[in-house]
Design an enzyme around this catalytic site. Structure first.
Site, PDB file in Angstrom:
ATOM      1  CG  ASP A  78      33.006  44.495  46.993  1.00 16.05           C
ATOM      2  OD1 ASP A  78      33.873  45.587  47.182  1.00 16.05           O
ATOM      3  OD2 ASP A  78      33.377  43.472  46.775  1.00 16.05           O
ATOM      4  CE1 TYR A 121      37.384  37.428  41.796  1.00 19.35           C
ATOM      5  CE2 TYR A 121      38.278  39.008  43.527  1.00 19.35           C
ATOM      6  CZ  TYR A 121      38.270  37.577  42.837  1.00 19.35           C
ATOM      7  OH  TYR A 121      39.117  36.495  43.221  1.00 19.35           O
TER       8      TYR A 121
END
Length: 667
Positions: free
Chosen positions: A300, A384
Site C-alpha cells: 500500500d 480500509y
C-alpha cells in the site's frame, strides 16, 4: 471538550528536515515540466526530501529532493534529483522501468472513468441488472505477480468493482463478483474484461452513517479538560514534552515520520534514542482462489503512498483534549500541490498508573499517574482506514499502536456456495482471510550513532551441579554482529526480545546503555513458499531485520515494488552483502503483523483492531527516570471518620479546591 492548543512558537529558521512545502512542490513540478524530456501528458508520483543530504548539509545550504515523473506518450519514467532554493534545477536523471512508479489517486480516478465508459464493461454490468454505471465504483488494484503474459511490458492494473444504489450508498457492501477489468495505466485503455459468471448482488444495505441506526441511549458527556493548557511546546516542527524532544516529518511514501528522538532525564542533557522512525511499508495479502480475490496482495505504501492518502483530522473526533495540528503538503499525480490540513495530531492522554507502592506498615501510599504524548495520523486506502499512533511516555518508553478500521474488502457469493477461504458476513457477501503486515523502520541512535543488536532469551540452567533445585534460568545475550545473521524470528516461549546497545556508553553497572524492542503482534504467512505473495514480500517471513545504514536503501521491499520481479529487491537481498553490524549506524526493520479472521461483528464497518510495537529503556538509565513525576494534585486517600450504620461507613475528604464532601461506602 476538545480545543486547539495556543499558537506554536515560530522557528527561527526552517530546519533542514522540515517536510517539503507546497511552494517547494510547485517549484519541483515547474522545473520538471520545463525540461524537454518531460512530455505534455506527464504524471507524477511523489517528491521526497533528500534526508541524507539534509542531515549533512551546512546551515542555509540549498535543500535537495527526489521526484518521480511518468511520461505516458513516450512510454518512459524518470527518477530525478533536484536542487531547490533561489535557482532550482534538476541535477540527475535516471530512467526507470515505466511500470515501476506507484499509482496516484488521479490516475485511479482516470482508470475508473475509463472502465465506466467501456461498452464491454457496461454489457457485463447489464447482465447483473446494473444499468446506471455512474453509481459503479472501480478501485484499480496493483497486479504485481499476476501480469497476463500477453500484456508483457505494459503498466497495468486490474479493477475491483462495486455497486451503489444511490450516491450515499456504501458500495463496498455490494461487491460485483466475477467482473474484472484489465487496464493499461499509461493509455487508460481497457485491455480486457474478464467475466467469471453472474453471482447475485447483495440486496442488504451497508450504510452506517449517522441517523441510519437509532443512537444508543444513556451516553453522557465525557469531557477532557486541561485548564492550564497542554504540557507540550511546539517550535516549528519540533515538539518538547516531559524530557522528550522530537521533530515531526512527512513524506509522500511513508506519511508521518519522526526525526531525532532524544530524552533528557532530570535535566542532565538530551540523549539520543532514535534518529528516524516511520511505518516504512504496508503489505496486505489475501488468501482466496476467487476470481476477484486471488490477485490481492498490495504494497500500500510502495504502490500508492501513505502521504496522499492521509486524512484531515477533525477536532473532537479523532483526538480529544488540547490539540495541536500539523498540516502536510503532497504533490498530486497531476503535478498540482495539495495541502492536507490537520494531517498530524498532537495531544496528551492520561494512561493510568505510572508507578505505585502502598506501605502496609506505615499506611503511606505513593502513586504517580502516567501521561503519554501521542503523535498520530490516519490514512484511508480505499476501503480500509489505518491509524498510526506514536506514544512517548514519561519513563522514556516509546510505543507505536496501529489501529485498523474501515470496511472489509468483500467478495460476492451465491446462496449455498461454499467459502472455505472466506467467512460470510451478510447475504451474498463473504470476506476472505487475509493479513496486514507493517514494516516499521527504526534508524537507531542509542546514545549516539554506533549501536549493535543483541538478542535476549531466557534459558534454563543445564548443569545440575549449578542448579540443584531445577529452577535456575539464565538471561542469554547473543550479539547479532553481521547482516547475514540479521533476519530474526520472535519466540514467546523463550521470552525472546532484542536490545539495541550503545557501542560506547555504559551505565553505572558497567553495562552498555540500551533500549529493548518488543513486537507485541506478529503473523506468519500461511501459504506455499512458491506463492506470489511469499515471493513478492520475503520481508514478512521474519519479525526483525537488521542492516547497516545506506542512504539508497530506503524501503524494506525495495525502491519500486510495483510490477517488479517478485523478490528482486529489498532487505533480504541487501543482507547478502553481510556488512558488519558491530558498532555501526544500525537500521532495524520490525515486522508488525496481524492475521485477520473476519467476523460478522466487523460488518458493515469494522471496530478498531490493534497491533503494537514497544521500545523501552533497558539500562539506558541508572534507575527509574520517572521518580520526578509529581503526584496527582487531586490524589487524596479518604480515611474512615465515623461509623454511619452497621455495614457502612462515611468518608469525609476535600477536593483540591478545598470543598468538603462526604459519601457512604457499603462494605
Amino acid at each position: 471538550m476538545s480545543t486547539l492548543a495556543p499558537e506554536p512558537v515560530p522557528a527561527d529558521a526552517p530546519h533542514p528536515l522540515d517536510p517539503l512545502t507546497a511552494a517547494e512542490l510547485a517549484t519541483v513540478a515547474k522545473v520538471l515540466r520545463g525540461d524537454a524530456r518531460v512530455t505534455e501528458d506527464a504524471r507524477f508520483w511523489g517528491v521526497t526530501l533528500d534526508e541524507d543530504h539534509a542531515r549533512r548539509a551546512a546551515p542555509g545550504e540549498t535543500r535537495r529532493a527526489r521526484a518521480v515523473v511518468i511520461c505516458p506518450s513516450a512510454h518512459l519514467a524518470y527518477e530525478v534529483g533536484l536542487e531547490l532554493g533561489d535557482t532550482p534545477r534538476s541535477t540527475a536523471w535516471r530512467e526507470l522501468d515505466v511500470r515501476s512508479p506507484g499509482c496516484s489517486s488521479e490516475e485511479a480516478r482516470q482508470a475508473a472513468a475509463a472502465c465506466r465508459a467501456d461498452p464491454r464493461f457496461q454489457r457485463a454490468l447489464a447482465l447483473r441488472g446494473i444499468h446506471d454505471v455512474s453509481l459503479v465504483m472501480v478501485d484499480p488494484e496493483s497486479i504485481g505477480g499476476f501480469e497476463p503474459p500477453e500484456y508483457k511490458g505494459r503498466r497495468l492494473t486490474w479493477g475491483s468493482v462495486w455497486h451503489r444504489t444511490s450516491e450515499d450508498d456504501n458500495g463496498y457492501a455490494r461487491p460485483v463478483q466475477g467482473v474484472v477489468p484489465i487496464i493499461d495505466m499509461e493509455s487508460m485503455e481497457i485491455l480486457h474484461i474478464e467475466d467469471h459468471g453472474v453471482v447475485p448482488l447483495s440486496q442488504e444495505s451497508g450504510v452506517f452513517s449517522t441517523g441510519v441506526v437509532p443512537p444508543r441511549p444513556g451516553l453522557r458527556p465525557l469531557e477532557v479538560v486541561q485548564p492550564e493548557g497542554p504540557s507540550f511546546t511546539v517550535t516549528g516542527q519540533r515538539i518538547d514534552w516531559q524530557g522528550w524532544s522530537v521533530r515531526v516529518g512527512f513524506t509522500h511514501r511513508e506519511g508521518l515520520v519522526l526525526h531525532d528522538l532524544t530524552f533528557d532525564a532530570g535535566g542532565k542533557g538530551p540523549r539520543q534514542v532514535i534518529r528516524r522512525a516511520a511505518v516504512n511499508e504496508m503489505y496486505v495479502p489475501y488468501f482466496d482462489t476467487a476470481s476477484t480475490q486471488y490477485r490481492k496482495n498490495f504494497f500500500d505504501w510502495g504502490e500508492y503512498g501513505a502521504g496522499p492518502l492521509t486524512n484531515s483530522l477533525a477536532l473532537g473526533c479523532d483526538c480529544l483534549g488540547v490539540i495541536h495540528y500539523f498540516d502536510a503538503a503532497v504533490l498530486g499525480g497531476d503535478g498540482v500541490p495539495r495541502v492536507i490540513p490537520n494531517a498530524v495530531c498532537l495531544h496528551e492522554e492520561d494512561d493510568g498508573i505510572l508507578w505505585k507502592h502502598h506501605d502496609g506498615r506505615s499506611g503511606r501510599t505513593e502513586v504517580r499517574r502516567s501521561r503519554r504524548l501521542i503523535i498520530s495520523a490516519f490514512a484511508t486506502v480505499a476501503n480500509y482506514d489505518y491509524g498510526f499512533y506514536w506514544s512517548l511516555y514519561q519513563d522514556g518508553s516509546v510505543m507505536l499502536e496501529i489501529k485498523m478500521t474501515g470496511i472489509l474488502s468483500a467478495t460476492g457469493v451465491a446462496e449455498g456456495e461454499e467459502t472455505p477461504y472466506a467467512r460470510r458476513v451478510a447475504p451474498n457477501v463473504a470476506v476472505t482471510n487475509h493479513q496486514h503486515f507493517f514494516s516499521v523502520r527504526l534508524d537507531m541512535a542509542v546514545d549516539g550513532p554506533r549501536n549493535r543488536l543483541v538478542e535476549v532469551t531466557a534459558e534454563h540452567e543445564t548443569d545440575p551441579e549449578l542448579d540443584p533445585y531445577g529452577n535456575a534460568a539464565r538471561t542469554v545475550l547473543r550479539p547479532i554482529l553481521s547482516e547475514a545473521e540479521g533476519a530474526r524470528r520472535t519466540d514467546p516461549s523463550r521470552a525472546l526480545h532484542w536490545r539495541v546497545e550503545s557501542a560506547e556508553a555504559r551505565n553505572r553497572m558497567g553495562e552498555p546503555t540500551a533500549y529493548r524492542v518488543h513486537l507485541e503482534n506478529t503473523a506468519v504467512l500461511p501459504v506455499r513458499e512458491d506463492s506470489v505473495c511469499a515471493r513478492r514480500a520475503p520481508f514478512v517471513g521474519r519479525q526483525l531485520w537488521a542492516t547497516a545504514y545506506d542512504p539508497d536503501r530506503r524501503f524494506v521491499a525495495g525502491e519500486y515494488p510495483n510490477q517488479a520481479e517478485p523478490g528482486a529487491d529489498g532487505v533480504h537481498k541487501w543482507q547478502e552483502e553481510d556488512r558488519s553490524l558491530d558498532g555501526t549506524d544500525l537500521v532495524l526493520w520490525a515486522t508488525v503483523g496481524s492475521h485477520h479472521f473476519p467476523r460478522p461483528e466487523e460488518w458493515p464497518v469494522m471496530p478498531v483492531a490493534r497491533a503494537r510495537l514497544r521500545l523501552e529503556p533497558d539500562g539506558f538509565f541508572d534507575r527509574n527516570p520517572a521518580l520526578d513525576v509529581p503526584p496527582p494534585v487531586s490524589c487524596h486517600a479518604p480515611r474512615p471518620r465515623r461509623r454511619a450504620a452497621p455495614g457502612r461507613y462515611t468518608l469525609r475528604t476535600r477536593t483540591p479546591e478545598g470543598c468538603l464532601y462526604c459519601c457512604t461506602v457499603h462494605r
